[in-house]
Design an enzyme around this catalytic site. Sequence first.
Site, PDB file in Angstrom:
ATOM      1  CB  SER A 179       5.891   6.462  -5.493  1.00  0.00           C
ATOM      2  OG  SER A 179       7.221   6.278  -5.799  1.00  0.00           O
ATOM      3  CG  HIS A 202       6.225   1.104  -4.706  1.00  0.00           C
ATOM      4  ND1 HIS A 202       6.017   1.646  -6.298  1.00  0.00           N
ATOM      5  CD2 HIS A 202       6.535   2.119  -4.171  1.00  0.00           C
ATOM      6  CE1 HIS A 202       6.253   2.854  -6.132  1.00  0.00           C
ATOM      7  NE2 HIS A 202       6.711   3.381  -5.130  1.00  0.00           N
ATOM      8  CG  ASP A 222       5.563   0.435  -9.206  1.00  0.00           C
ATOM      9  OD1 ASP A 222       5.928  -0.045  -8.245  1.00  0.00           O
ATOM     10  OD2 ASP A 222       5.265   1.627  -9.194  1.00  0.00           O
TER      11      ASP A 222
END
Length: 766
Positions: A416, A239, A178
């Site tokens: 996600s 994120h 990520d």
Amino acid sequence: MASVTSMPSRRLLSAALITLLSANAAIAAEPMINTGGLHAKGSYDRFIVKYRDGSTERRNLAAAQRTLSGVSKRSAASAKSPGLAVSVQHQRRLAIGADVVRASRKLNRSEALALMDQIAANPDVEYVEVDSRRRAYFVPNDEFYNLQWHYSEATGGIGLPSAWDISKGAGTVVAVVDSGITTHSDLGANVLTGYDFISDPEISRDGNGRDSNPKDEGDWTATAGECYEGSEASDSSWHGTHVAGTIAAVTNNGVGVAGVAYQAKIVPARVLGKCGGYTSDIADAIVWASGGTVSGVPANANPAEVINVSLGGLDEPCSATEQSAINGAVSRGSIVVVAAGNDGVSVHRSAPASCNNVIAVGASGRTGARSSYSNYGVRVDITAPGGDGEDGIASTLNEGTTTQGAEAYAYYQGTSMATPHVAGVIALVQAVATRPLTSAQMERLLKNTARPMPVACGIGCGAGILNAYQAVREANTFQTNEYSVYAIGKQTDTGRTQVHVLNGHDSFQTYLASLNTATGNTGVDNTWEFKVADFNRDGTPDLWGINKMAGSGKTEVHILDGATNYSTYLLHKATPLGRTGSNSAWVFLVGDYNRDGRNDLYAIAKTPSSGKTEVHILNGADNFSTFLLHKATPLGVTGNHDGWVFGLGDYNADGIADLYGIYKTASSGRTEAHILNGANAFSTFLVHVATAQGVTGIDNAWVFQIADYNGDGRADIYGFKKNASGATEVHILNAKSNFQDYLLHKRMNLAALGTNLSWNLGLSVF
């Protein structure tokens, strides 16, 4: 009794006779051994035994103890050392009439199962089960746990609190491919050494290329259109920190949020910077996370059981680079979990979710309906909470906009956010599984245990909503009836050896595939044998062709790739074994002997000069170039005909494959099973038994395979009758009863295959 008492002339039967007949009927019933309370890593010393109404043990507690004393004596007689003997004492009688009994020491799962079997051998036993401990469901004290609806709510949640009473993910590693990770006190204790895989300084934002610091530098973009036409300016998302927090935030610490597998560890692999990340970097990160080698990058000291990939691209097919990296990771034992995408389109338009060998995750909201943004379609494997509308997924974050600021928590929405729920549950499962599940096995487990979506999804949301509790609960028992039958036609009208796969989930009534392979006709004798097993560890069963009379002067192995529907080869290999003939003097089996994760080749010599049936095992890890074992077993010479057949399976539930010798023409008038113990390299027998099956001859009218049909951890015997009434039949003998009863009698949707060797039959998952 109903048929007796319904007859008018019998209505004056005495109560005593009725009682006697009732007792006899009860004795005829098979005792139930409830294994639901047995777990792979548990220990047990208390059991509940229910004796049948009218039995001596039920009427007299002293008689019950005498019966248990007999079990103790048998245990002492069979124990390999005095310290392993177990005595059993009666503790008390329950209000329902059952008895609590206690073993003299703690037993592991296989020992407990053996003791339960001994107790249940008494025909007066109605059932025996573990006296399990119950605990209050674990509820974390984290500050925002009550906002994490996605864990516990009945409609939209995943049943996580119940799962935590079985597993918390201890000992597992999840790689998060990520944006990297920020400093966060609610996460840091569960983060291991990671790596920054961003090779282009233009997007890395740390001024350099790859390095050992996986810190999230932010994906902030200053102006509209900076990344691609139509893109907007935005603050950094942090994120990777949000994804990691859902997987393994520190839990029950009085602050913040809870993680799904909060005793697991996170390995961050940074691949996303400003404007995203390149496929080449992502592929290298997946390889590295799984324990593979990446040039110029130090080895990953903590290879991941699970790799979370919450990223993707729209209208780009799965690239060859991505697929190769994923296949390699799966072959090394990792499970790759990928977000389906947030574009509200068919998932086949989104990569890497459209790749093979991944578990693709769609998103649902608090109502249990598909989230409006979630991609959909047949390639979605399962759905998990990703949030929708006003209800998002609460997890760890950072307050910074362009650079890291103070730690924070926030709601996010997306596939996600759904994906780390699945990755976390996989970590929970692997932590308690007796043996790590492969990617294909895990996918089936998650699908088999998913619950239906409360709001129907008619456009493809996978098997339903992730069910953490059922997945963890069934980690070691889900394989019930998962095996499909592979019928391999060695001489066909097409000029090719064919594979036809019958579906185990409907008792072999429908076909999953009918395929021509790349191999030509292979004859009607024993020159070629075929086996079905995963060779390259990609989770797909491959077809092994063993050529016993090869032109090389050696017994050869030719393996067809299941991932290409057997149209290409994975291996052509001349082994150290010489020619092994065109009869049944040598037979072959496939299994992982040394438990290194690679399937080895067992060569069984039935007519050796040693006067014993021998086992010679070629090492799968070096493509069968060397031997792992040469062993003369206690079994005498078993001939060069089909009176004996052999198979591999775990008979005693110790996690090690034993060698089944099935004698088709036994003097007992029964087909017999003689099982050699895999735990001591086949030096002793576990059982000699005449089964419920009659004599099945010395030809190929009957063939046998070994697999656990009913998911009880013990390998059952599948008997296939190839020339029965125009159809091939399957009859499955139950290992738990020492093959004295059947689990299935079934005509398969397969024409009679005759009594010669033009067809082989195999078992595997599909």
